[in-house]
Design a protein around this motif. Structure first.
Motif, PDB file in Angstrom:
ATOM      1  N   GLY A  40     -41.156 -14.493 121.889  1.00 60.24           N
ATOM      2  CA  GLY A  40     -40.515 -13.254 121.815  1.00 60.24           C
ATOM      3  C   GLY A  40     -40.276 -12.713 120.504  1.00 60.24           C
ATOM      4  O   GLY A  40     -40.900 -11.693 120.133  1.00 60.24           O
ATOM      5  N   MET A  41     -38.798 -13.242 120.672  1.00 56.97           N
ATOM      6  CA  MET A  41     -38.134 -12.784 119.673  1.00 56.97           C
ATOM      7  C   MET A  41     -38.137 -13.075 118.090  1.00 56.97           C
ATOM      8  O   MET A  41     -38.515 -12.736 116.973  1.00 56.97           O
ATOM      9  CB  MET A  41     -36.809 -14.051 119.559  1.00 56.97           C
ATOM     10  N   MET A  44     -41.589 -10.729 117.232  1.00 60.37           N
ATOM     11  CA  MET A  44     -40.477  -9.362 117.177  1.00 60.37           C
ATOM     12  C   MET A  44     -39.867  -9.448 115.159  1.00 60.37           C
ATOM     13  O   MET A  44     -40.185  -9.162 114.747  1.00 60.37           O
ATOM     14  CB  MET A  44     -39.740  -8.990 117.516  1.00 60.37           C
ATOM     15  N   GLY A  70     -34.453  -9.414 115.765  1.00 56.96           N
ATOM     16  CA  GLY A  70     -33.779 -10.843 116.181  1.00 56.96           C
ATOM     17  C   GLY A  70     -32.869 -10.396 117.666  1.00 56.96           C
ATOM     18  O   GLY A  70     -32.978 -10.584 118.680  1.00 56.96           O
ATOM     19  N   PHE A  73     -33.378  -7.180 119.896  1.00 55.29           N
ATOM     20  CA  PHE A  73     -34.910  -7.938 121.291  1.00 55.29           C
ATOM     21  C   PHE A  73     -33.435  -8.688 122.092  1.00 55.29           C
ATOM     22  O   PHE A  73     -34.011  -8.887 123.343  1.00 55.29           O
ATOM     23  CB  PHE A  73     -35.392  -8.752 120.111  1.00 55.29           C
ATOM     24  N   LEU A  95     -39.089 -11.240 128.426  1.00 55.59           N
ATOM     25  CA  LEU A  95     -38.951 -10.613 127.095  1.00 55.59           C
ATOM     26  C   LEU A  95     -40.196 -11.156 125.849  1.00 55.59           C
ATOM     27  O   LEU A  95     -40.441 -10.807 125.400  1.00 55.59           O
ATOM     28  CB  LEU A  95     -37.839 -11.707 126.890  1.00 55.59           C
ATOM     29  N   THR A  96     -40.643 -12.307 126.288  1.00 59.47           N
ATOM     30  CA  THR A  96     -41.923 -13.317 125.479  1.00 59.47           C
ATOM     31  C   THR A  96     -42.826 -12.320 125.093  1.00 59.47           C
ATOM     32  O   THR A  96     -43.957 -11.970 124.584  1.00 59.47           O
ATOM     33  CB  THR A  96     -41.357 -15.081 125.991  1.00 59.47           C
ATOM     34  N   GLY A  99     -42.361  -9.004 124.135  1.00 62.55           N
ATOM     35  CA  GLY A  99     -42.469  -9.584 122.533  1.00 62.55           C
ATOM     36  C   GLY A  99     -43.842  -9.305 121.675  1.00 62.55           C
ATOM     37  O   GLY A  99     -44.219  -9.010 120.721  1.00 62.55           O
ATOM     38  N   SER A 103     -45.534  -6.888 118.913  1.00 62.32           N
ATOM     39  CA  SER A 103     -45.845  -6.993 118.462  1.00 62.32           C
ATOM     40  C   SER A 103     -47.164  -6.825 117.915  1.00 62.32           C
ATOM     41  O   SER A 103     -47.014  -6.283 116.238  1.00 62.32           O
ATOM     42  CB  SER A 103     -45.319  -8.386 118.071  1.00 62.32           C
TER      43      SER A 103
END
Length: 306
Positions: A40-41, A44, A70, A73, A95-96, A99, A103
């Protein structure tokens, strides 16, 4: 350019984001935090870098935007897990997913837009060396940053006092706290460093690897990064070697298809994960053997039960 040089260039380009993101996750895990939100980071960071480069006209501004995205996040992850004490595994997975969804929404306006490619930095004299000169010394800024990160993280973890404190927190945070080390603050910084590295890796994807924006363009690289950290047994130089090994396997898929080899691409895709499982088994066996062969364990073996 020879076919050999072309293959080396593609391997380097494919391996660089893996090395960068894995180094950030390595520092995070050394502090005793497991962040499964690397994917996710990274995505993003990719969309932020692409958008920043488009709005400013400069890929270097895009790099800064990717790193910032990143890091911010990851700050959300740190707040939820370190301050609110949420479950790290569940939060990382969330979080993944967040993201990937965010995104796609933010990057919708940039689909099919021509990207701004990060230019090469040619090092005089060294770039004239046959074969390796063009491959190693005519690269983009992010590649040189990846090399600097390997050296810097290795020195930080094993040669600096702050790195020793960070490893002490990861080994036993209770004892580290008793010694007066700020556990939460150190972990916050470690998590944000990991997020910044993931964002930089994402910026490499949208500014160098394929200078355009496409939804889900990280394509599972965040998960490969997590496997890579374990594969390297949490050592920076092994992360570097493993990153290039995994990157070479990725490129091998493309060349195997181009040359008409009868090797399924799915088989090659699973090799990094299979190698990680093998390494985990070896590490587990070595630890078990070490524990059994310690004097204390040998002594207990001969003490009769009461």
């Amino acid at each position: 350019m020879s076919i050999f040089e072309a293959i080396l260039l593609t391997v380097i380009t494919a391996s660089t984001p893996l090395v960068i993101a894995a180094l950030g996750e390595l520092v995070t895990e050394r502090s005793g935090v497991l962040n499964l939100g690397v994917e996710g980071m990274m995505i993003m960071g990719a969309v932020a870098a692409f958008a920043g480069a488009q709005m400013s006209g400069s890929p270097y501004v895009g790099i800064v935007c990717g790193i910032a995205a990143g890091a911010l996040f990851s700050l959300l992850f740190a707040f939820l897990t370190l301050t609110l004490v949420a479950n790290q595994v569940a939060t990382g997975l969330a979080l993944t997913l967040l993201g990937l969804g965010a995104s796609g929404m933010l990057g919708e306006a940039y689909v099919s837009v021509q990207g701004i490619r990060l230019g090469e930095i040619v090092i005089p004299v060294l770039s004239d060396i046959p074969v390796v000169g063009h491959v190693l010394f005519s690269q983009d800024l992010i590649f040189y940053l990846s090399i600097a990160l390997v050296v810097g993280v290795s020195w930080f973890l094993f040669r600096s006092r702050t790195g020793l404190k960070l490893r002490a927190i990861g080994d036993n945070h209770g004892s580290a706290h008793a010694l007066g080390i700020h556990v939460i603050r150190t972990r916050y910084l470690a998590v944000m460093f990991g997020g910044a590295c993931a964002g930089l890796a994402g910026a490499q994807l949208s500014l160098v690897y394929t200078p355009q924006w496409a939804e889900n363009m990280s394509a599972g690289r965040g998960w490969i990064t997590l496997a890579l950290v374990v594969f390297a047994s949490w050592r920076p130089w092994r992360v570097f070697a493993g990153g290039y090994l995994f990157g070479a396997v990725t490129i091998l898929q493309l060349h195997a298809q181009a040359f008409g080899l009868g090797i399924p691409s799915q088989f090659l895709s699973m090799l990094p994960y299979a190698a990680t499982i093998v390494v985990l088994v070896i590490i587990s066996h070595n630890r078990r053997t070490t524990l059994i062969n310690t004097p204390a364990a040998l002594g207990k073996a001969f003490v009769p039960e009461r």
